[in-house]
Design a protein around this motif. Structure first.
Motif, PDB file in Angstrom:
ATOM      1  N   GLN A 217      49.725  48.542  37.080  1.00 18.43           N
ATOM      2  CA  GLN A 217      50.695  49.599  37.305  1.00 18.43           C
ATOM      3  C   GLN A 217      50.063  50.941  37.008  1.00 18.43           C
ATOM      4  O   GLN A 217      49.650  51.206  35.874  1.00 18.43           O
ATOM      5  CB  GLN A 217      51.930  49.387  36.426  1.00 18.43           C
ATOM      6  N   ALA A 218      50.004  51.775  38.037  1.00 20.66           N
ATOM      7  CA  ALA A 218      49.504  53.132  37.895  1.00 20.66           C
ATOM      8  C   ALA A 218      50.692  54.052  37.643  1.00 20.66           C
ATOM      9  O   ALA A 218      51.835  53.717  37.990  1.00 20.66           O
ATOM     10  CB  ALA A 218      48.749  53.535  39.157  1.00 20.66           C
ATOM     11  N   PRO A 219      50.463  55.217  37.058  1.00 19.88           N
ATOM     12  CA  PRO A 219      51.568  56.150  36.778  1.00 19.88           C
ATOM     13  C   PRO A 219      52.377  56.457  38.033  1.00 19.88           C
ATOM     14  O   PRO A 219      51.805  56.785  39.087  1.00 19.88           O
ATOM     15  CB  PRO A 219      50.849  57.390  36.250  1.00 19.88           C
ATOM     16  N   GLY A 220      53.689  56.337  37.917  1.00 22.72           N
ATOM     17  CA  GLY A 220      54.564  56.666  39.025  1.00 22.72           C
ATOM     18  C   GLY A 220      54.632  55.622  40.128  1.00 22.72           C
ATOM     19  O   GLY A 220      55.250  55.861  41.170  1.00 22.72           O
ATOM     20  N   ARG A 221      54.000  54.482  39.903  1.00 25.77           N
ATOM     21  CA  ARG A 221      53.986  53.448  40.934  1.00 25.77           C
ATOM     22  C   ARG A 221      54.562  52.145  40.404  1.00 25.77           C
ATOM     23  O   ARG A 221      54.649  51.920  39.200  1.00 25.77           O
ATOM     24  CB  ARG A 221      52.554  53.237  41.439  1.00 25.77           C
ATOM     25  N   GLU A 222      54.939  51.279  41.343  1.00 26.14           N
ATOM     26  CA  GLU A 222      55.439  49.961  40.979  1.00 26.14           C
ATOM     27  C   GLU A 222      54.289  49.095  40.465  1.00 26.14           C
ATOM     28  O   GLU A 222      53.128  49.296  40.818  1.00 26.14           O
ATOM     29  CB  GLU A 222      56.043  49.284  42.209  1.00 26.14           C
ATOM     30  N   ARG A 223      54.650  48.095  39.656  1.00 24.05           N
ATOM     31  CA  ARG A 223      53.648  47.115  39.233  1.00 24.05           C
ATOM     32  C   ARG A 223      53.287  46.269  40.453  1.00 24.05           C
ATOM     33  O   ARG A 223      54.152  45.727  41.117  1.00 24.05           O
ATOM     34  CB  ARG A 223      54.212  46.234  38.116  1.00 24.05           C
ATOM     35  N   GLU A 224      51.992  46.172  40.734  1.00 24.25           N
ATOM     36  CA  GLU A 224      51.554  45.482  41.943  1.00 24.25           C
ATOM     37  C   GLU A 224      50.639  44.315  41.624  1.00 24.25           C
ATOM     38  O   GLU A 224      49.916  44.304  40.622  1.00 24.25           O
ATOM     39  CB  GLU A 224      50.818  46.460  42.873  1.00 24.25           C
ATOM     40  N   PHE A 225      50.668  43.354  42.516  1.00 24.64           N
ATOM     41  CA  PHE A 225      49.859  42.149  42.381  1.00 24.64           C
ATOM     42  C   PHE A 225      48.380  42.469  42.548  1.00 24.64           C
ATOM     43  O   PHE A 225      48.008  43.263  43.418  1.00 24.64           O
ATOM     44  CB  PHE A 225      50.296  41.135  43.434  1.00 24.64           C
ATOM     45  N   VAL A 226      47.558  41.804  41.747  1.00 22.40           N
ATOM     46  CA  VAL A 226      46.101  41.950  41.857  1.00 22.40           C
ATOM     47  C   VAL A 226      45.461  40.599  42.198  1.00 22.40           C
ATOM     48  O   VAL A 226      44.749  40.475  43.186  1.00 22.40           O
ATOM     49  CB  VAL A 226      45.502  42.499  40.553  1.00 22.40           C
TER      50      VAL A 226
END
Length: 124
Positions: free
Chosen positions: A39-48
């Motif tokens: 999760q980057a600032p201002g973004r949704e938690r995303e799959f890696v």
């Protein structure tokens, strides 16, 4: 429930490498699939990336394919994320999650056990 603790984050220059670790305790970890999300600032938690319970199957986000490798050591209740050729866009807090669902799912909603996260910062 399993308890998860991530480690291995830090600051690295673009093109460098880091290895994240996810240590588990509690219930039998070998029954759980494990995923790495970020999760980057201002973004949704995303799959890696994700790996199934026996380590035979893994999935990756397109953005990390060929650069990141997920693996697990069942004997040590550990899951790793080797990150190579890092880019500034990889900067985020990285979380490991575990699910009894059994598949290396890309769906964040499948995961109901989470670590506290570890910061990865890639400088240009």
């Amino acid at each position: 429930q399993v308890q998860l603790v991530e480690s291995g984050g830090g600051l690295v220059q673009a093109g460098g490498s880091l290895r994240l670790s996810c240590a588990a305790s509690g219930r039998t970890f070998s029954f759980y699939a494990v995923g790495w999300f970020r999760q980057a600032p201002g973004r949704e938690r995303e799959f890696v990336a994700a790996i199934n319970p026996n380590g035979a199957t893994s999935n990756y986000a397109d953005s990390v394919k060929g650069r990141f490798t997920i693996s697990r050591d069942i004997s040590k209740d550990m899951v790793y994320l080797q990150m190579n050729s890092l880019k500034p866009d990889d900067t985020a807090i990285y979380y490991c999650g575990a699910t009894f669902y059994g598949l290396a799912s890309k769906d964040r909603a499948r995961y109901d056990n989470w670590g506290q996260g570890v910061q990865v910062t890639v400088s240009s």
